[in-house]
Design an enzyme around this catalytic site. Structure first.
Site, short mmCIF file in Angstrom:
data_model
loop_
_atom_site.label_atom_id
_atom_site.label_comp_id
_atom_site.label_asym_id
_atom_site.label_seq_id
_atom_site.Cartn_x
_atom_site.Cartn_y
_atom_site.Cartn_z
N GLN A 145 -17.48 -18.07 54.37
CA GLN A 145 -16.24 -18.94 54.15
C GLN A 145 -16.53 -20.37 53.79
O GLN A 145 -17.61 -20.93 53.80
CB GLN A 145 -15.41 -18.87 55.45
CG GLN A 145 -15.66 -19.42 56.57
CD GLN A 145 -15.05 -19.33 57.75
OE1 GLN A 145 -14.46 -20.11 58.38
NE2 GLN A 145 -14.49 -17.97 58.09
N HIS B 68 -14.17 -24.30 53.17
CA HIS B 68 -12.86 -24.99 53.29
C HIS B 68 -12.63 -25.87 52.38
O HIS B 68 -13.58 -26.58 51.87
CB HIS B 68 -12.64 -25.57 54.64
CG HIS B 68 -13.06 -24.74 55.87
ND1 HIS B 68 -12.16 -23.54 56.07
CD2 HIS B 68 -13.86 -24.72 56.76
CE1 HIS B 68 -12.70 -22.92 57.21
NE2 HIS B 68 -13.62 -23.63 57.69
N GLU C 196 -15.01 -29.77 59.50
CA GLU C 196 -15.17 -29.60 60.92
C GLU C 196 -16.51 -29.94 61.60
O GLU C 196 -17.42 -30.43 60.71
CB GLU C 196 -14.76 -28.23 61.10
CG GLU C 196 -15.71 -27.24 60.47
CD GLU C 196 -15.18 -25.87 60.23
OE1 GLU C 196 -14.30 -25.48 60.77
OE2 GLU C 196 -15.77 -24.97 59.81
N ARG D 131 -12.42 -16.86 52.15
CA ARG D 131 -13.39 -16.20 52.67
C ARG D 131 -14.14 -15.53 51.13
O ARG D 131 -13.59 -15.21 50.38
CB ARG D 131 -12.66 -14.79 53.21
CG ARG D 131 -12.25 -15.02 54.40
CD ARG D 131 -12.03 -13.61 55.21
NE ARG D 131 -10.91 -13.93 56.36
CZ ARG D 131 -9.73 -13.66 56.21
NH1 ARG D 131 -9.36 -12.94 55.06
NH2 ARG D 131 -8.97 -13.91 56.97
#
Length: 326
Positions: free
Chosen positions: A101, A103, A120, A198
């Site tokens: 994946q 982001h 993150e 994804r």
């Protein structure tokens, strides 16, 4: 008037096709099923955690933010984009591989309204022997090469697979292709976002028996093919009583500390402090009280708390929103 105190929350548990039961080892209450994510501190439409201790018990983080946030959370205690609490804190049990994946950033035009991008970081709490993660692209992979690999069913050939062990820290800026793989237990500190694109999901059915949706076009749009500044580090060099910076971004600054002797600390005026107890047990004390703390627990300390002390034998992740973000 409620005096500031460390807030503990009831985790919001999320069933995931790749989850398991490992979060039970922290004494957390799990519903039935494959539990992949414990949202420990959350203020998002898809999960709001409620306070379990002190005068604010029963109130959601959203309600605390609305009533006390301006006073308690510091000048950087809000997302400038949607007004919500800026971070989301999770524990992840990866009993199987997560999807490959990526982001988006805050500025991506395809973001749902009111949603943030998602930068993150991961701290590996535990890893089975031989455990790996997917972390970034191999060299010279551009959009065209990625499109061809997807079309030909060989996307895994474009990805970097790296071994992991407990104590490793990974910074994952938006745009970095990644995937946690089976056999790891992870603390995740991230922007308050639930947007994931994804690229690949191993052609496996989801919890409903159907193939999970892929987001190829959005993924290709947001991948940082030249790299977004991802970096990783071993963190075992940290000495007791000192703090090692393990992730630094405009959204969060995360440090790791080892507590063996009582350590006096102070909350900064510009930000709340989040403490994730990664290992051990001990005590968190402040002017008006104290709490027993142990591995797997997370606490939100108001910016107005002031002096506090950590004692016992603890490994702690300490997070703030950095001043440069204001």
């Amino acid at each position: 008037m409620v005096k500031p105190y460390p807030l503990k929350f009831k985790a919001e548990m999320k069933e995931r096709v790749w989850g398991g039961r490992a979060l039970e080892q922290f004494g957390l209450e799990l519903p039935e099923g494959a539990i992949g994510e414990g949202w420990m501190i959350g203020d998002h439409p898809n999960g709001v955690t409620a306070v379990v201790n002190g005068p604010l018990a029963g109130k959601g983080l959203d309600e605390v933010r609305e009533t006390l946030g301006r006073e308690w959370f510091g000048t950087n205690g809000f997302s400038s984009k949607n007004g919500r609490f800026p971070l989301l804190i999770k524990l992840l049990d990866c009993n199987d591989d997560l999807s490959v994946q990526v982001h988006p950033t805050d500025s991506y035009e395809g973001l749902p309204e009111g949603e943030l991008g998602k930068t993150e970081m991961w701290y590996i709490l535990d890893a089975k022997p031989g455990a790996t993660i997917i972390y970034g692209l191999k060299e010279n992979i551009d959009r065209k090469a990625m499109e061809e690999a997807i079309a030909e069913g060989r996307i895994m050939d474009t990805l970097q697979v790296v071994p992991v062990e407990a104590g490793d820290a990974f910074y994952i800026p938006a745009g970095t292709v990644h995937a946690l793989c089976s056999g790891v237990l992870v603390a995740e500190i991230q922007q308050n976002s639930d947007t994931t694109y994804r690229l690949y999901d191993y052609n496996r059915p989801g919890l409903d028996g159907k193939l999970r949706e892929l987001h190829i076009e959005d993924s290709l749009n947001v991948i940082a093919y030249e790299g977004a500044g991802a970096n990783r580090m071993k963190t075992d060099a940290v000495s007791p009583g000192e703090w090692l910076t393990i992730a630094s971004s405009p959204y969060f600054l995360v440090e790791k500390g080892i507590i063996e002797e009582p350590l006096a600390l102070t909350t900064p005026a510009y930000s709340f402090v989040i403490l994730v107890i990664a290992d051990g047990e001990g005590r968190l004390s402040w002017q008006d009280g104290e709490l027993a703390v142990k591995a797997g627990e997370c606490f939100l300390l108001p910016a107005t708390l002031g002096h506090y002390t950590l004692s016992g034998r603890l490994t702690v992740l300490r997070s703030v929103v950095p001043q440069s973000n204001s």
